[in-house]
Design a protein around this motif. Structure first.
Motif, short mmCIF file in Angstrom:
data_model
loop_
_atom_site.label_atom_id
_atom_site.label_comp_id
_atom_site.label_asym_id
_atom_site.label_seq_id
_atom_site.Cartn_x
_atom_site.Cartn_y
_atom_site.Cartn_z
N UNK A 21 1.00 -1.18 0.07
CA UNK A 21 0.11 -0.02 -0.10
C UNK A 21 0.65 1.21 -0.06
N UNK A 22 0.30 2.19 -0.83
CA UNK A 22 0.92 3.56 -0.43
C UNK A 22 -0.17 4.29 0.23
N UNK A 23 0.35 4.98 1.25
CA UNK A 23 -0.50 5.50 2.35
C UNK A 23 -0.19 7.02 2.50
N UNK A 24 -0.86 8.07 2.75
CA UNK A 24 -0.72 9.26 3.39
C UNK A 24 -1.31 9.52 4.52
N UNK A 39 1.89 12.48 6.12
CA UNK A 39 2.91 11.62 6.55
C UNK A 39 2.90 10.58 5.27
N UNK A 40 3.56 10.39 4.32
CA UNK A 40 3.68 9.41 3.18
C UNK A 40 4.22 8.26 3.72
N UNK A 41 3.81 6.88 3.02
CA UNK A 41 4.51 5.72 3.60
C UNK A 41 4.28 4.75 2.47
N UNK A 42 5.10 3.96 2.41
CA UNK A 42 4.80 2.69 1.48
C UNK A 42 4.82 1.35 2.46
N UNK A 83 9.50 8.73 4.92
CA UNK A 83 10.26 9.90 4.50
C UNK A 83 10.22 10.18 2.98
N UNK A 84 9.93 11.28 2.78
CA UNK A 84 9.79 11.93 1.38
C UNK A 84 11.01 11.46 0.60
#
Length: 168
Positions: A21-24, A39-42, A83-84
């Motif tokens: 998943x790609x999550x923000x 906060x974006x995250x994979x 982390x971007x």
């Protein structure tokens, strides 16, 4: 190493289709100017029997991110990278080459939205995000995966926008 094999990378890309998943996340933080952070995250989730796959992602992304137990479940593990800069350097290029072209889950608009938010967050070091931009980014984030399964957001879009638009 297996993770350097092109066929294995495509296999991992297919694996992401089902388990990634790609999550923000939108996180409240009263110390910030707009009281919220994006906060974006994979992440990739796997039963403990497949934990080596999670470590393969960690190796592929040059030991960035972590493998940890999923909260509330002693047999499910998660590989997560935040982390971007990490997401832009490792995850986006991988998605563009090994996932997006063959994916039904990561339609172009999802990956484009994720990329747009990441890019703006990266640029915010040089050019701070205005209140109007934050509102637009939050609207994008809330529209990011409307048919998605899983957790619902803690706050409605309007409740979140009210936090940003309140006077300082």
């Amino acid at each position: 190493k297996l993770v350097q094999d092109e066929n294995y990378k495509f296999w991992l890309g297919g694996f992401i289709e089902g388990e990634g998943s790609l999550v923000i996340s939108v996180v409240k933080n009263d110390k910030l100017k707009f009281k919220l952070a994006l906060q974006p995250e994979f992440n990739v989730v796997q039963h403990e029997n497949g934990i080596l796959l999670l470590y393969a992602f960690q190796t592929l992304f040059e030991d960035k991110g972590s493998v940890h137990q999923k909260s509330g479940s002693d047999k499910v593990w998660v590989y997560s990278i935040k982390g971007t800069e990490n997401l832009m350097k490792y995850v986006l290029p991988f998605f563009n080459e090994y996932v997006a072209l063959y994916s039904s889950k990561y339609r172009t608009d999802i990956l484009q939205t994720f990329t747009l938010v990441l890019t703006r967050l990266a640029e915010s070091r040089e050019k701070p995000i205005s209140k109007e931009e934050m509102v637009e980014l939050i609207k994008l984030v809330y529209g990011f995966n409307p048919d998605g399964k899983g957790k619902q957001r803690k706050r409605t879009l309007q409740e979140t926008l009210d936090i940003v638009t309140q006077p300082f």
